[in-house]
Design a protein around this motif. Structure first.
Motif, mmCIF file in Angstrom:
data_model
loop_
_atom_site.group_PDB
_atom_site.id
_atom_site.type_symbol
_atom_site.label_atom_id
_atom_site.label_comp_id
_atom_site.label_asym_id
_atom_site.label_seq_id
_atom_site.Cartn_x
_atom_site.Cartn_y
_atom_site.Cartn_z
ATOM 1 N N GLN A 74 0.848 -1.187 0.000
ATOM 2 C CA GLN A 74 0.000 0.000 0.000
ATOM 3 C C GLN A 74 0.890 1.246 0.000
ATOM 4 O OE1 GLN A 74 -3.138 -0.496 -0.304
ATOM 5 N NE2 GLN A 74 -4.303 1.261 0.382
ATOM 6 N N VAL A 75 0.777 2.041 -1.044
ATOM 7 C CA VAL A 75 1.592 3.247 -1.210
ATOM 8 C C VAL A 75 0.699 4.475 -1.111
ATOM 9 C CG1 VAL A 75 2.899 4.579 -2.929
ATOM 10 C CG2 VAL A 75 3.417 2.157 -2.559
ATOM 11 N N ASP A 76 1.122 5.438 -0.301
ATOM 12 C CA ASP A 76 0.348 6.674 -0.144
ATOM 13 C C ASP A 76 0.611 7.630 -1.299
ATOM 14 O OD1 ASP A 76 -0.852 5.983 2.278
ATOM 15 O OD2 ASP A 76 0.870 6.679 3.440
ATOM 16 N N ALA A 120 -4.443 6.395 -1.655
ATOM 17 C CA ALA A 120 -3.465 5.317 -1.574
ATOM 18 C C ALA A 120 -3.764 4.298 -2.664
ATOM 19 C CB ALA A 120 -3.484 4.662 -0.199
ATOM 20 N N MET A 121 -2.749 3.520 -3.015
ATOM 21 C CA MET A 121 -2.933 2.488 -4.023
ATOM 22 C C MET A 121 -1.947 1.351 -3.775
ATOM 23 S SD MET A 121 -1.137 4.401 -7.312
ATOM 24 C CE MET A 121 -1.440 3.044 -8.426
ATOM 25 N N ASN A 122 -2.266 0.176 -4.278
ATOM 26 C CA ASN A 122 -1.391 -0.973 -4.151
ATOM 27 C C ASN A 122 -0.469 -1.022 -5.366
ATOM 28 O OD1 ASN A 122 -0.718 -3.463 -2.631
ATOM 29 N ND2 ASN A 122 -1.322 -4.477 -4.534
ATOM 30 N N THR A 123 0.814 -0.798 -5.133
ATOM 31 C CA THR A 123 1.757 -0.750 -6.243
ATOM 32 C C THR A 123 3.171 -1.039 -5.747
ATOM 33 O OG1 THR A 123 2.486 0.599 -8.129
ATOM 34 C CG2 THR A 123 2.165 1.742 -6.018
ATOM 35 N N LYS A 174 7.824 5.364 6.369
ATOM 36 C CA LYS A 174 6.503 5.028 6.912
ATOM 37 C C LYS A 174 5.929 3.797 6.213
ATOM 38 C CE LYS A 174 1.825 7.066 7.228
ATOM 39 N NZ LYS A 174 1.183 6.468 6.046
ATOM 40 N N THR A 175 6.060 3.734 4.891
ATOM 41 C CA THR A 175 5.514 2.610 4.134
ATOM 42 C C THR A 175 6.276 1.321 4.426
ATOM 43 O OG1 THR A 175 4.755 4.091 2.379
ATOM 44 C CG2 THR A 175 5.002 1.776 1.804
ATOM 45 N N VAL A 176 7.601 1.416 4.541
ATOM 46 C CA VAL A 176 8.405 0.234 4.872
ATOM 47 C C VAL A 176 8.058 -0.249 6.279
ATOM 48 C CG1 VAL A 176 10.740 -0.614 5.323
ATOM 49 C CG2 VAL A 176 10.301 0.816 3.314
ATOM 50 N N ARG A 177 7.878 0.677 7.192
ATOM 51 C CA ARG A 177 7.508 0.307 8.556
ATOM 52 C C ARG A 177 6.172 -0.444 8.562
ATOM 53 N NH1 ARG A 177 8.072 4.951 10.619
ATOM 54 N NH2 ARG A 177 5.897 5.636 10.584
#
Length: 331
Positions: A122-124, A135-138, A159-162
């Motif tokens: 999930q990427v913001d 957000a989107m899944n990519t 934040k996304t890696v966390r």
């Protein structure tokens, strides 16, 4: 007859008034009860959050995060221009290299977690002000691009890696742009890496079975190149990135003392963006990196509609995180 109609009308009016008053009382009581419930729920969530800062439940057991660990996110940004600059979302470049350096302050050993740029998550999406609007899944690599560059994109990627790693604590980030690779490489006198047959196939000057001192553009080519016509060519590039980064740190250590910050400080802001201070940067070179114990996220590479996709095996990932970052609570 008229008198009866007036009486009936009065009764109806009184009934309506009574109903309205009753409804108001019910609404007030309901709202008050709801507020009380929400307050209690918020307090409960806050209590649970405080309790879970250091402990988690997994398979019926309690585990505590290993406080001796310090985790630093290393990002290699595919952007030739200055990276400490604001860009329009989508133009900041992508994180082609994503590593988590896990430093054990007690043993002074460091382990590398290599994370594929193609990891689907999930990427913001951020607007021009750096605020999330969707957000989107990519691919994970695009998280840096979908923010506005510089420290803001680093923070967004951290934040996304966390989140990808189940809220694993990350203590800081260190990002390096494409143009900075050859400059820092040459500033430390080059970096020597062992070559494989795959390396020689990529560049005939990288003779398999030999150690080659990389300088200038050769260093950049070694960590960046991949065959876009070959499926999963990114995996081999990830191997080279690990080899290079660990060899580079070893070379920096040979300068002795607190050389690391002195080496990278001229490149800060233009080619490097980090939230680490001088002492923390120096500390990176004081650890022994376990190059034979590199961890790759478990999962599978598939071909998506337009790009390769790496899908994480969530169950195995959770097990690996527990094993490497947490300790069972026995009392």
């Amino acid at each position: 007859m008229n008198s009866n109609k007036k009486q009936i009308g009065l009764i109806v009016i009184l009934a309506v008034i009574i109903v309205v008053i009753a409804a108001g009382i019910v609404l007030f009581l309901t709202r008050d009860k709801k507020t009380e419930t929400n307050t209690d729920l918020s307090a409960e969530i806050e209590t649970q959050s405080q309790a879970n800062l250091n402990q988690i439940d997994y398979n019926g057991k309690k585990y505590e995060y290993n406080a001796n660990l310090m985790n630093i996110l290393f990002l290699g940004i595919d952007k030739a221009e200055d990276i400490d600059t604001s860009y329009m979302p989508g133009e900041a470049g992508q994180a082609d290299c994503i590593m988590l350096l896990s430093l054990d302050k007690e043993t002074k050993e460091a382990r590398i977690w290599q994370i594929s740029r193609n990891t689907m998550t999930q990427v913001d999406l951020y607007d021009v002000n750096g605020d999330v609007y969707n957000a989107m899944n990519t691919q994970l690599a695009t998280q840096y691009a979908y923010c506005i560059g510089g420290s803001r994109s680093c923070w967004a990627t951290e934040k996304t890696v966390r989140n990808l790693l189940y809220d694993l604590p990350i203590d800081g980030y260190f990002s390096l742009s494409v143009d900075g690779i050859s400059l820092i490489n040459d500033a430390i006198g080059g970096v020597t890496v062992p070559m494989t047959e795959a390396d020689e196939a990529m560049d005939p000057s990288f003779k398999a079975g030999t150690e080659v001192l990389l300088k200038g553009e050769k260093a950049e080519a070694y960590v960046r190149s991949r065959d876009l016509n070959t499926f999963d060519s990114n995996s081999d590039r990830m191997r080279r990135q690990v080899n290079y980064v660990t060899a580079m740190i070893t070379q920096m250590r040979s300068h002795g003392g607190k050389a690391l910050y002195d080496i990278v400080s001229p490149f800060l802001d233009k080619y490097i963006v980090t939230d680490l201070d001088a002492e923390q940067i120096d500390a990176l070179s004081s650890y022994t990196y376990l190059t034979d114990d590199v961890t790759y996220l478990p999962g599978e590479v598939t071909m998506g509609e337009t790009h390769e996709e790496f899908h994480v095996d969530e169950a195995k990932l959770q097990e690996m995180l527990i094993e490497n970052f947490y300790q069972e609570v026995t009392k």
